[in-house]
Design an enzyme around this catalytic site. Structure first.
Site, PDB file in Angstrom:
ATOM      1  N   CYS A  19       0.842  -1.214   0.000  1.00 52.39           N
ATOM      2  CA  CYS A  19       0.000   0.000   0.000  1.00 52.39           C
ATOM      3  C   CYS A  19       0.870   1.254   0.000  1.00 52.39           C
ATOM      4  O   CYS A  19       0.498   2.264   0.610  1.00 52.39           O
ATOM      5  CB  CYS A  19      -0.942   0.026   1.196  1.00 52.39           C
ATOM      6  SG  CYS A  19      -1.886  -1.466   1.395  1.00 52.39           S
ATOM      7  N   ALA A  20       2.041   1.192  -0.626  1.00 55.94           N
ATOM      8  CA  ALA A  20       2.949   2.343  -0.606  1.00 55.94           C
ATOM      9  C   ALA A  20       3.628   2.461  -1.976  1.00 55.94           C
ATOM     10  O   ALA A  20       4.843   2.526  -2.071  1.00 55.94           O
ATOM     11  CB  ALA A  20       3.979   2.168   0.496  1.00 55.94           C
TER      12      ALA A  20
END
Ligand SMILES: *Cc1c(COP(=O)(O)O)cnc(C)c1O
Length: 273
Positions: free
Chosen positions: A231-232
């Site tokens: 999620c980055a």
């Protein structure tokens, strides 16, 4: 988008350390809120959040610290950081999923309207005189809460408190050190995120082997690692990769498990390369 908010990004160096000079330059008259994770889930870097809070406050900005990766690994004192808001998740600290904590300074929360309506969040309601909301924290806790999860999270926090966070921090640092040493043996392995201050996880890629393949195959050998973009995506792009493998450490892990992990990784690499 609705409020036309401009988001500015604090850059980091090749080790994954935030560029504090650039951060200082980014702070300006229009800065309202600084958001930063205390520990990066993608790089493992521990960020200097207290210093960042001081700088934000000097510019009349507020700071929200994401502590999801900090609370399971180190003692946290929101007042020492002087965070205006601090958030963390239950499931990252041995608690249940679907629940977490939003801490906010009382005066800020008092000034904020409820974000949702529902049961248990009003004091009085009248069609003639309008609605008065309940005191904090009830104003923000509309509806029936996830009761089982609340009890579970409370138990997880109690357990972490009784286990003495300092011991967990020290143990995990030893595991991380051991893992970093052993991972050097692996041909073509590159650690993504080499901050001198790291906690919780080691992100890595290996030449000639996709992270997803490593994750799937090492799982067959009984070792669970996380793979993907965590999620980055922007931070991975910063390091020129679209996915990494991530070995994470918890209080219950052992040096033998680190050895198992590195041996399994070597076996997997003979399969995929
Ligand atoms: C996991 C994680 C989140 C998201 O938390 P969820 O409760 O899983 O939605 C946010 N920030 C960081 C740093 C995390 O590690």
């Amino acid at each position: 988008e609705r409020l036309d908010i401009v988001i500015k990004v604090i850059p980091c160096d090749d080790d994954g350390v935030l560029d504090m000079a650039a951060y200082r330059d980014l702070l300006g008259e229009k800065t309202r809120l600084v958001c930063v994770n205390q520990v990066s889930n993608a790089l493992g870097s521990i960020n200097p959040v207290a210093e960042m809070a001081t700088l934000a406050h000097a510019h009349d900005a507020l700071i929200l610290v994401d502590g999801a990766q900090a609370v399971p690994h180190q003692q946290v004192d929101v007042r020492e950081i002087d965070a205006d808001f601090y958030v963390f998740s239950g499931h990252k600290m041995y608690g249940p999923t679907g629940i977490g904590v939003l801490y906010g300074k009382e005066a800020l929360l008092e000034a904020m309207p409820p974000w949702q309506g529902g049961g248990e969040m009003i004091r009085t309601v009248s069609f003639e005189n309008g609605t008065l909301f309940a005191d904090l924290p009830h104003k923000f806790e509309a509806g029936t809460p996830p009761i089982a999860e609340v009890i579970g999270l409370g138990k997880a926090i109690d357990w972490l408190d009784c286990t003495h966070m300092a011991l967990i921090t020290r143990w995990e640092q030893q595991l991380m050190h051991h893992a970093s040493e052993r991972m050097r043996e692996v041909d073509g392995l590159r650690i993504i995120g080499n901050s001198p201050d790291k906690a919780g996880a080691i992100s890595f890629v290996v030449d000639g082997a996709h992270a997803q393949d490593i994750g799937l195959l090492i799982d067959q050998l009984g070792v669970a690692i996380r793979t993907g973009h965590h999620c980055a995506q922007p931070v991975l792009r910063r390091f020129g990769v679209d996915a990494t493998c991530r070995a994470s450490f918890a209080a219950y892990n052992t040096p033998e498990e680190i050895d198992m992990f590195v041996d399994a990784l070597q076996r997997v690499l003979t399969m995929v390369r």
